[in-house]
Scaffold this motif. Structure first.
Motif, PDB file in Angstrom:
ATOM      1  N   ASP A 167       0.826  -1.209   0.000  1.00 11.83           N
ATOM      2  CA  ASP A 167       0.000   0.000   0.000  1.00 11.83           C
ATOM      3  C   ASP A 167       0.863   1.263   0.000  1.00 11.83           C
ATOM      4  N   ARG A 168       1.945   1.228   0.743  1.00 20.03           N
ATOM      5  CA  ARG A 168       2.823   2.406   0.791  1.00 20.03           C
ATOM      6  C   ARG A 168       3.515   2.622  -0.549  1.00 20.03           C
ATOM      7  N   ALA A 171       1.025   4.017  -2.909  1.00 19.86           N
ATOM      8  CA  ALA A 171       0.778   5.428  -2.625  1.00 19.86           C
ATOM      9  C   ALA A 171       1.868   6.307  -3.245  1.00 19.86           C
ATOM     10  N   LYS A 174       1.207   6.656  -6.770  1.00 21.80           N
ATOM     11  CA  LYS A 174      -0.066   7.346  -7.018  1.00 21.80           C
ATOM     12  C   LYS A 174      -0.986   6.544  -7.944  1.00 21.80           C
ATOM     13  N   ASP A 176      -4.267   3.904  -8.834  1.00 18.23           N
ATOM     14  CA  ASP A 176      -5.671   3.789  -8.443  1.00 18.23           C
ATOM     15  C   ASP A 176      -6.000   2.406  -7.897  1.00 18.23           C
ATOM     16  N   PRO A 216      -7.054   2.544   1.641  1.00 17.35           N
ATOM     17  CA  PRO A 216      -6.288   3.506   0.849  1.00 17.35           C
ATOM     18  C   PRO A 216      -6.330   3.228  -0.651  1.00 17.35           C
ATOM     19  N   ILE A 217      -6.095   1.963  -1.042  1.00 11.25           N
ATOM     20  CA  ILE A 217      -6.043   1.602  -2.463  1.00 11.25           C
ATOM     21  C   ILE A 217      -6.664   0.220  -2.648  1.00 11.25           C
ATOM     22  N   TYR A 310      -2.590   4.123   9.078  1.00  9.27           N
ATOM     23  CA  TYR A 310      -3.033   3.005   8.243  1.00  9.27           C
ATOM     24  C   TYR A 310      -4.362   2.479   8.773  1.00  9.27           C
ATOM     25  N   ASP A 370       1.040   9.362   5.001  1.00  7.50           N
ATOM     26  CA  ASP A 370      -0.409   9.522   5.024  1.00  7.50           C
ATOM     27  C   ASP A 370      -1.028   8.586   4.012  1.00  7.50           C
ATOM     28  N   PHE A 371      -2.121   7.957   4.407  1.00  6.94           N
ATOM     29  CA  PHE A 371      -2.826   7.068   3.492  1.00  6.94           C
ATOM     30  C   PHE A 371      -4.119   7.769   3.142  1.00  6.94           C
TER      31      PHE A 371
END
Length: 371
Positions: A167-168, A171, A174, A176, A216-217, A310, A370-371
């Motif tokens: 996830d990081r 992020a 960037k 989707d 987050p994603i 998170y 930041d998520f």
């Protein structure tokens, strides 16, 4: 790798001189593990990709313009996924921006080898690659963690850290969505594991083709209905005039810390069921899809970790609890189910109430995303 090559050869011998059930023109080259159909090399290649395309379309996994990160480990699932998705994106005009995203857990003799495969895929498939490491994120490698905790429960650390690392990394790119190479066998194993553990919350969502839509994603599984055996066979039966052999080479090295993983028992059971009834894998997935939770059942409420931001159903996410245990010289803190993790007042919960000094030192060392 030799065993994977022998598989198609044996299938070809069993197929004999029968004609392909799809085209009715060419001689059958193998019996599909999923359906037991006698099928030729060319038709297998087409059917394999068409089924994945239909899965993507029917479940609306993507929309034009999406930035998509492919979780790439260098193994068979992610390597075949990267190739197939890049080909479908080109031929079917998905209009996606694809990236390779790899996590370096810091396992000498395993991950360093597989990352070389991913780097080769970056060049062969023309996809940008981002590598994110446990050492950079957490200050620990898996080699370090195993030295601290031993070979028992080490997969708990790796699973929790890996999920957050993906996830990081996503992020930072960037993107989707994230796509992973989880196949039908993996999902069937997860259904059984959650039944054995009595984990109702995970059982209710483990068969979803897209998960984390409230996080987050989102993550997608284009291989949800694809058998592991067919993923192994695909590179060999697709090798012809279509593409060269070296495009589909993958790392076959098994993680040196996973032989005693609990999932291994479920995997062996699934293989036994498949030998007796190939359809069993899809049946287990179907049963998971039909699972419903009573409206009176109280489920954990989704929130965010007070420390790193998170997603978490507790004050501190599992990764922060495990990492704090490692940094304090208490590596078993947070391993397994404790009152603190479930919302009680054990040492894990007391950890959340410690002075701000210990929290800031952890954030200062590893940063806060930041998520």
């Amino acid at each position: 790798m030799d065993s994977a090559v022998d598989g198609p050869r044996q299938s070809s011998a069993r197929a004999g001189s029968r004609l392909c059930t799809c085209c009715g023109e060419r001689k059958a080259a193998l019996k599909r593990p999923k359906t037991l159909e006698q099928i030729c090399r060319e038709c297998f290649y087409i059917v394999f990709e068409d089924e994945i395309h239909q899965t993507i379309v029917e479940n609306n996994l993507f929309k034009p313009g999406d930035r998509v990160a492919i979780g790439a480990s260098g193994g068979k699932d992610s390597t075949v996924l990267a190739y197939v998705l890049s080909e479908l994106n080109r031929r079917r005009k998905y209009c996606l921006d694809l990236f390779l995203l790899s996590v370096d857990e810091g396992i000498t003799g395993y991950r360093d080898d597989s990352l070389e495969t991913v780097k080769r895929n970056e060049i062969q498939y023309g996809l940008p690659l981002k590598i994110i490491s446990y050492k950079d994120l957490y200050g620990w490698t898996m080699d370090d963690i195993v030295k601290a905790i031993g070979l028992k429960n080490n997969c708990t650390f790796c699973g929790v850290f890996r999920r957050q690392a993906l996830d990081r990394g996503a992020a930072l790119l960037k993107v989707d969505k994230i796509v992973t190479g989880h196949n039908a066998d993996d999902i069937a194993e997860t259904v059984l594991l959650n039944i054995l553990r009595g984990d109702i919350a995970r059982l209710s969502r483990c068969t979803f083709i897209t998960t984390g839509e409230d996080g987050p994603i989102p993550r997608c599984k284009p291989f949800k209905y694809t058998y592991e055996k067919e993923i192994v066979i695909y590179p060999y039966y697709a090798i012809s005039h279509i593409f060269s052999c070296d495009l589909m080479l993958y790392s076959s090295i098994v993680c040196i810390y996973s032989p005693n993983a609990y999932r291994g028992f479920a995997r062996e059971f699934i293989k036994d069921l498949e030998r007796m009834r190939p359809r069993a894998i899809l049946d287990i997935i179907k049963s998971g899809e039909n699972f419903r939770i009573s409206t009176t059942t109280r489920m954990p409420e989704q929130g965010t970790c007070e420390r790193c931001g998170y997603i978490s159903s507790q004050k501190l996410c599992k990764a922060c609890v495990l990492l704090d245990g490692l940094n304090r010289g208490l590596p078993k803190l947070g391993v397994g189910r404790t009152k603190g993790v479930a919302g009680g007042d054990s040492d894990c919960e007391q950890q959340a109430k410690r002075p701000e000094r210990s929290r800031s030192s952890l954030q200062g060392k590893h940063g806060n995303i930041d998520f």
